[in-house]
Design a protein around this motif. Sequence first.
Motif, PDB file in Angstrom:
ATOM      1  N   ASN A 130       1.973   6.500  -7.107  1.00  0.00           N
ATOM      2  CA  ASN A 130       1.315   6.978  -7.651  1.00  0.00           C
ATOM      3  C   ASN A 130       1.243   9.013  -7.500  1.00  0.00           C
ATOM      4  OD1 ASN A 130      -2.121   8.318  -7.988  1.00  0.00           O
ATOM      5  ND2 ASN A 130      -2.876   6.785  -8.185  1.00  0.00           N
ATOM      6  N   SER A 131       1.277   9.737  -9.363  1.00  0.00           N
ATOM      7  CA  SER A 131       1.655  10.783  -9.012  1.00  0.00           C
ATOM      8  C   SER A 131       0.570  11.827  -9.279  1.00  0.00           C
ATOM      9  CB  SER A 131       2.485  10.865 -10.905  1.00  0.00           C
ATOM     10  OG  SER A 131       1.121  11.284 -11.371  1.00  0.00           O
ATOM     11  N   ARG A 132      -0.441  11.109  -8.605  1.00  0.00           N
ATOM     12  CA  ARG A 132      -1.604  12.254  -8.760  1.00  0.00           C
ATOM     13  C   ARG A 132      -1.833  12.319  -6.463  1.00  0.00           C
ATOM     14  NH1 ARG A 132      -6.739  11.174  -6.805  1.00  0.00           N
ATOM     15  NH2 ARG A 132      -6.497   8.569  -7.240  1.00  0.00           N
ATOM     16  N   ILE A 133      -1.433  11.157  -6.614  1.00  0.00           N
ATOM     17  CA  ILE A 133      -1.848  11.168  -5.054  1.00  0.00           C
ATOM     18  C   ILE A 133      -0.640  11.848  -4.014  1.00  0.00           C
ATOM     19  CG2 ILE A 133      -1.520   9.573  -2.362  1.00  0.00           C
ATOM     20  CD1 ILE A 133      -3.778   9.445  -4.004  1.00  0.00           C
ATOM     21  N   GLN A 134       0.736  11.906  -4.845  1.00  0.00           N
ATOM     22  CA  GLN A 134       2.301  12.588  -4.923  1.00  0.00           C
ATOM     23  C   GLN A 134       1.280  13.657  -4.651  1.00  0.00           C
ATOM     24  OE1 GLN A 134       4.185  11.354  -3.292  1.00  0.00           O
ATOM     25  NE2 GLN A 134       3.354   9.453  -2.377  1.00  0.00           N
ATOM     26  N   LYS A 135       1.058  14.936  -5.487  1.00  0.00           N
ATOM     27  CA  LYS A 135       0.048  16.075  -6.111  1.00  0.00           C
ATOM     28  C   LYS A 135      -0.550  16.313  -5.313  1.00  0.00           C
ATOM     29  CE  LYS A 135       1.234  16.142 -10.560  1.00  0.00           C
ATOM     30  NZ  LYS A 135       0.356  15.632 -12.522  1.00  0.00           N
ATOM     31  N   GLU A 136      -1.846  15.732  -4.852  1.00  0.00           N
ATOM     32  CA  GLU A 136      -2.425  15.601  -3.529  1.00  0.00           C
ATOM     33  C   GLU A 136      -2.219  15.817  -2.549  1.00  0.00           C
ATOM     34  OE1 GLU A 136      -5.897  13.194  -3.999  1.00  0.00           O
ATOM     35  OE2 GLU A 136      -6.414  13.932  -6.291  1.00  0.00           O
TER      36      GLU A 136
ATOM     37  N   LYS B 208      -8.874  16.770   3.785  1.00  0.00           N
ATOM     38  CA  LYS B 208      -8.173  16.136   4.366  1.00  0.00           C
ATOM     39  C   LYS B 208      -9.536  14.944   3.960  1.00  0.00           C
ATOM     40  CE  LYS B 208      -6.768  14.069   9.237  1.00  0.00           C
ATOM     41  NZ  LYS B 208      -6.842  12.741   8.595  1.00  0.00           N
ATOM     42  N   ARG B 209     -10.719  15.424   4.678  1.00  0.00           N
ATOM     43  CA  ARG B 209     -12.026  14.262   4.309  1.00  0.00           C
ATOM     44  C   ARG B 209     -11.518  14.096   2.607  1.00  0.00           C
ATOM     45  NH1 ARG B 209     -16.396  17.605   4.862  1.00  0.00           N
ATOM     46  NH2 ARG B 209     -15.108  17.759   7.255  1.00  0.00           N
ATOM     47  N   TYR B 210     -11.142  14.359   1.486  1.00  0.00           N
ATOM     48  CA  TYR B 210     -11.447  14.686   0.543  1.00  0.00           C
ATOM     49  C   TYR B 210     -10.189  13.241   0.419  1.00  0.00           C
ATOM     50  CZ  TYR B 210      -9.409  13.963  -4.088  1.00  0.00           C
ATOM     51  OH  TYR B 210      -9.363  14.070  -5.466  1.00  0.00           O
TER      52      TYR B 210
ATOM     53  N   ALA C  38       0.982  -0.972   0.072  1.00  0.00           N
ATOM     54  CA  ALA C  38      -0.223   0.345   0.106  1.00  0.00           C
ATOM     55  C   ALA C  38       1.063   1.357   0.569  1.00  0.00           C
ATOM     56  CB  ALA C  38      -1.169  -0.186   1.083  1.00  0.00           C
ATOM     57  N   LYS C  39       2.377   1.241   0.671  1.00  0.00           N
ATOM     58  CA  LYS C  39       3.303   2.312   0.496  1.00  0.00           C
ATOM     59  C   LYS C  39       3.308   2.788  -0.516  1.00  0.00           C
ATOM     60  CE  LYS C  39       6.960   4.361   2.869  1.00  0.00           C
ATOM     61  NZ  LYS C  39       7.754   3.389   3.797  1.00  0.00           N
ATOM     62  N   LYS C  40       3.915   0.945  -1.327  1.00  0.00           N
ATOM     63  CA  LYS C  40       4.892   1.424  -2.809  1.00  0.00           C
ATOM     64  C   LYS C  40       3.499   1.912  -3.739  1.00  0.00           C
ATOM     65  CE  LYS C  40       8.085  -2.076  -2.185  1.00  0.00           C
ATOM     66  NZ  LYS C  40       8.331  -3.013  -2.698  1.00  0.00           N
ATOM     67  N   GLU C  41       1.989   1.467  -3.170  1.00  0.00           N
ATOM     68  CA  GLU C  41       1.291   2.519  -4.500  1.00  0.00           C
ATOM     69  C   GLU C  41       0.959   3.960  -4.293  1.00  0.00           C
ATOM     70  OE1 GLU C  41      -2.536   0.332  -5.115  1.00  0.00           O
ATOM     71  OE2 GLU C  41      -1.646  -1.709  -4.446  1.00  0.00           O
TER      72      GLU C  41
ATOM     73  N   ASP D 204     -10.724   8.731  -0.783  1.00  0.00           N
ATOM     74  CA  ASP D 204      -9.673   8.174  -1.874  1.00  0.00           C
ATOM     75  C   ASP D 204      -9.610   6.842  -1.643  1.00  0.00           C
ATOM     76  OD1 ASP D 204      -6.606   7.052  -3.118  1.00  0.00           O
ATOM     77  OD2 ASP D 204      -7.627   9.097  -4.353  1.00  0.00           O
ATOM     78  N   PRO D 205     -10.031   5.503  -2.608  1.00  0.00           N
ATOM     79  CA  PRO D 205      -9.450   4.065  -2.488  1.00  0.00           C
ATOM     80  C   PRO D 205      -8.050   4.115  -2.042  1.00  0.00           C
ATOM     81  CG  PRO D 205     -10.818   4.665  -4.147  1.00  0.00           C
ATOM     82  CD  PRO D 205     -10.605   6.270  -3.698  1.00  0.00           C
ATOM     83  N   LEU D 206      -6.610   4.423  -2.936  1.00  0.00           N
ATOM     84  CA  LEU D 206      -5.946   4.354  -2.503  1.00  0.00           C
ATOM     85  C   LEU D 206      -5.489   4.334  -0.628  1.00  0.00           C
ATOM     86  CD1 LEU D 206      -4.046   4.855  -5.384  1.00  0.00           C
ATOM     87  CD2 LEU D 206      -3.944   2.610  -4.747  1.00  0.00           C
ATOM     88  N   VAL D 207      -5.432   5.388  -0.573  1.00  0.00           N
ATOM     89  CA  VAL D 207      -5.611   6.770   0.577  1.00  0.00           C
ATOM     90  C   VAL D 207      -5.772   5.621   1.649  1.00  0.00           C
ATOM     91  CG1 VAL D 207      -5.299   8.274   2.532  1.00  0.00           C
ATOM     92  CG2 VAL D 207      -5.098   9.043   0.113  1.00  0.00           C
ATOM     93  N   ALA D 208      -7.731   5.036   1.576  1.00  0.00           N
ATOM     94  CA  ALA D 208      -8.033   5.293   2.163  1.00  0.00           C
ATOM     95  C   ALA D 208      -7.304   3.128   2.820  1.00  0.00           C
ATOM     96  CB  ALA D 208      -9.858   5.029   2.277  1.00  0.00           C
ATOM     97  N   GLU D 209      -6.401   2.493   2.414  1.00  0.00           N
ATOM     98  CA  GLU D 209      -6.149   1.391   1.487  1.00  0.00           C
ATOM     99  C   GLU D 209      -5.286   1.473   2.670  1.00  0.00           C
ATOM    100  OE1 GLU D 209      -3.966  -1.565  -1.147  1.00  0.00           O
ATOM    101  OE2 GLU D 209      -5.298  -0.528  -1.760  1.00  0.00           O
ATOM    102  N   PHE D 210      -4.009   2.222   2.072  1.00  0.00           N
ATOM    103  CA  PHE D 210      -3.043   2.328   3.264  1.00  0.00           C
ATOM    104  C   PHE D 210      -2.749   2.824   4.473  1.00  0.00           C
ATOM    105  CE2 PHE D 210       0.348   5.269   5.132  1.00  0.00           C
ATOM    106  CZ  PHE D 210       1.770   5.248   4.596  1.00  0.00           C
ATOM    107  N   LYS D 211      -4.499   3.653   5.322  1.00  0.00           N
ATOM    108  CA  LYS D 211      -4.241   4.239   6.500  1.00  0.00           C
ATOM    109  C   LYS D 211      -4.252   2.541   6.883  1.00  0.00           C
ATOM    110  CE  LYS D 211      -4.482   8.755   6.465  1.00  0.00           C
ATOM    111  NZ  LYS D 211      -5.269  10.068   7.278  1.00  0.00           N
ATOM    112  N   ALA D 212      -5.911   2.265   5.875  1.00  0.00           N
ATOM    113  CA  ALA D 212      -5.983   0.300   6.834  1.00  0.00           C
ATOM    114  C   ALA D 212      -4.875  -0.550   7.153  1.00  0.00           C
ATOM    115  CB  ALA D 212      -7.106   0.563   5.891  1.00  0.00           C
ATOM    116  N   ALA D 213      -3.822  -0.187   6.099  1.00  0.00           N
ATOM    117  CA  ALA D 213      -2.857  -1.021   6.193  1.00  0.00           C
ATOM    118  C   ALA D 213      -1.974  -0.820   7.603  1.00  0.00           C
ATOM    119  CB  ALA D 213      -2.160  -1.154   5.176  1.00  0.00           C
TER     120      ALA D 213
END
Length: 146
Positions: free
Chosen positions: A38-44, A79-81, A31-34, A85-94
């Motif tokens: 991910n350039s979109r997530i990194q910009k966000e 922060k809520r947005y 999840a951390k690697k994803e 995000d599915p990738l962020v939510a997956e990382f936080k859960a992991a």
Amino acid sequence: MTMTDISLVHEAQDLSDQIIQSEVFLTYIEAKKEIQNNSRIQKELQYFQTLKEKYEEVQRFGKYHPDFRTITSEVREYKRYLDTDPLVAEFKAAEKNLHELLSEISLLLAGQVSPNIKVPTGNPFFDAQQSSCSGGCGSGGSCGCG
């Protein structure tokens, strides 16, 4: 170093190897690697970091800062947005699962040494299990904390 010390070091290394090979850890790393790739997530995340810096600046003056409400609201909404995000939510859960695993291990190790060792887990469930206090040391009654 004594043989006992060497044995403890080897057992600690074995335990760390088991943690690193665990499904919980591997899921976290994936999840951390994803997130990192991910350039979109990194910009966000960079934009969110900029918002947090503005927020910290506004907090210095509190509600008297002219942009207090605007910045505070924007940070909360963004922060809520991000959290949804599915990738962020997956990382936080992991990340949460790994933290819980490490907390459980810490509690088990501390309990083997002494029941009086306090392990800050950040989880009220675990903290309540290891605490003999009811209401804390400053609650006015006699403290049972060891």
